[in-house]
Design a protein around this motif. Structure first.
Motif, PDB file in Angstrom:
ATOM      1  N   ALA A  93       1.209  -1.763   0.416  1.00 55.16           N
ATOM      2  CA  ALA A  93      -0.154   0.101   0.235  1.00 55.16           C
ATOM      3  C   ALA A  93       0.968   1.121  -0.451  1.00 55.16           C
ATOM      4  O   ALA A  93       0.702   2.032  -0.702  1.00 55.16           O
ATOM      5  CB  ALA A  93      -0.893  -0.052   0.955  1.00 55.16           C
ATOM      6  N   ARG A  94       2.243   1.629   0.630  1.00 59.39           N
ATOM      7  CA  ARG A  94       3.068   2.261   0.529  1.00 59.39           C
ATOM      8  C   ARG A  94       3.277   2.935  -0.589  1.00 59.39           C
ATOM      9  O   ARG A  94       3.769   3.937  -1.035  1.00 59.39           O
ATOM     10  CB  ARG A  94       4.083   2.255   1.843  1.00 59.39           C
ATOM     11  CG  ARG A  94       5.365   3.250   1.554  1.00 59.39           C
ATOM     12  CD  ARG A  94       6.057   3.067   2.770  1.00 59.39           C
ATOM     13  NE  ARG A  94       5.485   3.558   4.376  1.00 59.39           N
ATOM     14  CZ  ARG A  94       5.640   2.630   5.114  1.00 59.39           C
ATOM     15  NH1 ARG A  94       6.094   1.743   5.198  1.00 59.39           N
ATOM     16  NH2 ARG A  94       4.671   3.124   6.577  1.00 59.39           N
ATOM     17  N   GLN A  95       3.338   1.618  -1.435  1.00 60.93           N
ATOM     18  CA  GLN A  95       4.386   2.108  -2.589  1.00 60.93           C
ATOM     19  C   GLN A  95       3.486   2.444  -3.516  1.00 60.93           C
ATOM     20  O   GLN A  95       3.830   3.020  -4.498  1.00 60.93           O
ATOM     21  CB  GLN A  95       5.001   0.243  -3.418  1.00 60.93           C
ATOM     22  CG  GLN A  95       5.990  -0.085  -2.163  1.00 60.93           C
ATOM     23  CD  GLN A  95       6.655  -1.174  -2.601  1.00 60.93           C
ATOM     24  OE1 GLN A  95       5.847  -2.017  -4.142  1.00 60.93           O
ATOM     25  NE2 GLN A  95       7.838  -1.654  -2.887  1.00 60.93           N
ATOM     26  N   GLU A  96       1.636   2.140  -3.252  1.00 58.14           N
ATOM     27  CA  GLU A  96       1.440   2.798  -4.170  1.00 58.14           C
ATOM     28  C   GLU A  96       1.262   3.381  -3.706  1.00 58.14           C
ATOM     29  O   GLU A  96       1.108   4.471  -5.009  1.00 58.14           O
ATOM     30  CB  GLU A  96      -0.248   1.166  -3.874  1.00 58.14           C
ATOM     31  CG  GLU A  96      -0.428   0.349  -5.179  1.00 58.14           C
ATOM     32  CD  GLU A  96      -0.882  -0.529  -4.268  1.00 58.14           C
ATOM     33  OE1 GLU A  96      -2.426  -0.133  -3.259  1.00 58.14           O
ATOM     34  OE2 GLU A  96      -1.151  -1.750  -4.934  1.00 58.14           O
ATOM     35  N   ILE A  97       0.940   4.266  -2.478  1.00 58.36           N
ATOM     36  CA  ILE A  97       0.430   5.890  -2.283  1.00 58.36           C
ATOM     37  C   ILE A  97       1.844   6.684  -3.133  1.00 58.36           C
ATOM     38  O   ILE A  97       1.719   7.502  -3.626  1.00 58.36           O
ATOM     39  CB  ILE A  97       0.542   5.776  -0.892  1.00 58.36           C
ATOM     40  CG1 ILE A  97      -0.787   5.124  -0.126  1.00 58.36           C
ATOM     41  CG2 ILE A  97       0.522   6.877  -0.404  1.00 58.36           C
ATOM     42  CD1 ILE A  97      -0.739   4.790   1.546  1.00 58.36           C
ATOM     43  N   GLU A  98       2.663   6.014  -2.817  1.00 60.32           N
ATOM     44  CA  GLU A  98       4.115   7.259  -2.938  1.00 60.32           C
ATOM     45  C   GLU A  98       4.023   6.960  -4.401  1.00 60.32           C
ATOM     46  O   GLU A  98       4.420   8.059  -5.667  1.00 60.32           O
ATOM     47  CB  GLU A  98       5.406   5.715  -2.946  1.00 60.32           C
ATOM     48  CG  GLU A  98       5.742   6.168  -1.507  1.00 60.32           C
ATOM     49  CD  GLU A  98       7.158   5.589  -0.580  1.00 60.32           C
ATOM     50  OE1 GLU A  98       7.215   4.957  -1.557  1.00 60.32           O
ATOM     51  OE2 GLU A  98       7.232   5.358   0.286  1.00 60.32           O
ATOM     52  N   GLY A  99       3.632   6.029  -5.515  1.00 59.46           N
ATOM     53  CA  GLY A  99       3.849   6.490  -7.005  1.00 59.46           C
ATOM     54  C   GLY A  99       2.520   7.295  -7.194  1.00 59.46           C
ATOM     55  O   GLY A  99       2.747   7.927  -8.105  1.00 59.46           O
ATOM     56  N   ALA A 100       0.974   6.971  -6.594  1.00 55.37           N
ATOM     57  CA  ALA A 100      -0.128   7.768  -6.768  1.00 55.37           C
ATOM     58  C   ALA A 100       0.644   9.521  -6.834  1.00 55.37           C
ATOM     59  O   ALA A 100       0.638  10.122  -7.018  1.00 55.37           O
ATOM     60  CB  ALA A 100      -1.232   7.869  -6.434  1.00 55.37           C
ATOM     61  N   LEU A 101       1.709   9.622  -5.239  1.00 55.87           N
ATOM     62  CA  LEU A 101       1.776  10.543  -5.015  1.00 55.87           C
ATOM     63  C   LEU A 101       2.796  11.895  -6.665  1.00 55.87           C
ATOM     64  O   LEU A 101       2.633  12.669  -5.889  1.00 55.87           O
ATOM     65  CB  LEU A 101       2.525  10.762  -4.094  1.00 55.87           C
ATOM     66  CG  LEU A 101       1.976  10.515  -2.207  1.00 55.87           C
ATOM     67  CD1 LEU A 101       2.375  10.992  -1.103  1.00 55.87           C
ATOM     68  CD2 LEU A 101       0.784  12.140  -2.073  1.00 55.87           C
ATOM     69  N   ALA A 102       3.005  10.883  -6.436  1.00 52.55           N
ATOM     70  CA  ALA A 102       4.349  10.763  -7.269  1.00 52.55           C
ATOM     71  C   ALA A 102       3.858  11.198  -8.639  1.00 52.55           C
ATOM     72  O   ALA A 102       4.103  12.585  -9.295  1.00 52.55           O
ATOM     73  CB  ALA A 102       5.722   9.535  -7.927  1.00 52.55           C
ATOM     74  N   ARG A 103       3.074  10.072  -9.239  1.00 53.57           N
ATOM     75  CA  ARG A 103       2.094  10.961 -10.589  1.00 53.57           C
ATOM     76  C   ARG A 103       1.851  12.548 -10.449  1.00 53.57           C
ATOM     77  O   ARG A 103       1.477  13.032 -10.928  1.00 53.57           O
ATOM     78  CB  ARG A 103       1.046   9.819 -11.121  1.00 53.57           C
ATOM     79  CG  ARG A 103       1.800   8.632 -11.458  1.00 53.57           C
ATOM     80  CD  ARG A 103       0.588   7.861 -11.882  1.00 53.57           C
ATOM     81  NE  ARG A 103      -0.486   7.129 -10.957  1.00 53.57           N
ATOM     82  CZ  ARG A 103      -0.200   6.216 -10.166  1.00 53.57           C
ATOM     83  NH1 ARG A 103       1.009   5.501  -9.537  1.00 53.57           N
ATOM     84  NH2 ARG A 103      -0.828   5.600  -9.402  1.00 53.57           N
ATOM     85  N   LEU A 104       0.457  12.051  -9.013  1.00 50.64           N
ATOM     86  CA  LEU A 104      -0.122  13.733  -8.663  1.00 50.64           C
ATOM     87  C   LEU A 104       1.208  15.140  -8.690  1.00 50.64           C
ATOM     88  O   LEU A 104       1.043  16.155  -9.254  1.00 50.64           O
ATOM     89  CB  LEU A 104      -0.134  13.785  -7.454  1.00 50.64           C
ATOM     90  CG  LEU A 104      -1.047  14.613  -6.889  1.00 50.64           C
ATOM     91  CD1 LEU A 104      -2.710  15.503  -7.910  1.00 50.64           C
ATOM     92  CD2 LEU A 104      -1.899  14.779  -5.333  1.00 50.64           C
ATOM     93  N   THR A 105       2.559  14.453  -8.582  1.00 48.40           N
ATOM     94  CA  THR A 105       3.565  15.450  -8.629  1.00 48.40           C
ATOM     95  C   THR A 105       3.816  15.899 -10.018  1.00 48.40           C
ATOM     96  O   THR A 105       3.615  17.117 -10.298  1.00 48.40           O
ATOM     97  CB  THR A 105       4.583  15.364  -7.368  1.00 48.40           C
ATOM     98  OG1 THR A 105       4.171  15.104  -6.290  1.00 48.40           O
ATOM     99  CG2 THR A 105       5.636  16.212  -7.655  1.00 48.40           C
ATOM    100  N   GLU A 106       4.083  15.063 -10.306  1.00 49.26           N
ATOM    101  CA  GLU A 106       4.532  15.173 -12.105  1.00 49.26           C
ATOM    102  C   GLU A 106       3.382  16.360 -12.901  1.00 49.26           C
ATOM    103  O   GLU A 106       3.369  17.225 -13.150  1.00 49.26           O
ATOM    104  CB  GLU A 106       5.095  13.926 -12.642  1.00 49.26           C
ATOM    105  CG  GLU A 106       5.654  14.278 -14.082  1.00 49.26           C
ATOM    106  CD  GLU A 106       4.997  13.076 -14.837  1.00 49.26           C
ATOM    107  OE1 GLU A 106       5.563  12.488 -16.027  1.00 49.26           O
ATOM    108  OE2 GLU A 106       5.877  11.500 -13.811  1.00 49.26           O
TER     109      GLU A 106
END
Length: 194
Positions: A93-106
């Protein structure tokens, strides 16, 4: 989660200590039972003997304790497996959240860049129009400014050179010149003053 893990470690430590104490007690009982036998009975070269016959059978209480300790060990192992599975789920779940945050930041960075580009393009277009109005004859420009909304026209006038703006103002109707003056003066009225 951390407190749960620490509690389980403490329980496991206590259970391990109990097992060690029981093994120690049983070994002392066996040693005491063997100590009462004559030396000839302990010498394996003299005569064959059944070592299990020398040990005293465990009492019902000791058997029950051993069973309970075994059951607790199984329970702790099951809990450890459950905790390990939950930790894996949390890691995923942490990896999924970090990935979503990275996509959102981009996406935010791309949006900010596009907004900046749009703002720059709009400013460039307004600057171009200001240069056009400054290059026009004041009477011709005044006709256009009379038709514009006062707030819109004031935006162009604030960007024009003082000479071009004053020439344009002299060709506007008094009502329009007054309305533009009020808007231009009011734009900085709410600005902080030192």
């Amino acid at each position: 989660m951390k407190a749960f893990f620490i509690r389980n470690v403490k329980r496991l430590s206590i259970t391990t200590l109990i097992v060690i104490l029981l093994i120690s007690a049983l070994s002392r009982i066996v040693s005491a039972g063997l100590a009462g036998l004559p030396d000839e009975a302990l010498d394996p070269t003299d005569a064959p003997y059944d070592r299990n016959a020398l040990l005293c059978p465990p009492s019902d209480e000791v058997s029950m304790l051993i069973t309970q300790i075994g059951q607790r060990g199984e329970d702790l192992t099951n809990r450890e497996m459950t905790v390990a599975l939950r930790e894996q789920d949390i890691a995923v779940a942490r990896q999924e959240i970090e990935g979503a945050l990275a996509r959102l930041t981009e996406a935010e960075e791309k949006l900010a860049a596009r907004m900046q580009q749009s703002s720059t393009a709009a400013d460039s277009d307004v600057d171009q129009l200001v240069r056009v109005y400054e290059g026009m004859k004041p009477k011709e420009a005044a006709v256009l400014f009379e038709a514009m909304e006062p707030a819109f026209a004031a935006g162009f006038l604030t960007r024009m050179s003082a000479d071009a703006a004053s020439a344009l103002f002299s060709n506007l109707s008094p009502e329009k010149a007054y309305a533009l003056s009020v808007i231009m003066a009011g734009r900085n009225a709410n600005a902080a003053k030192e």
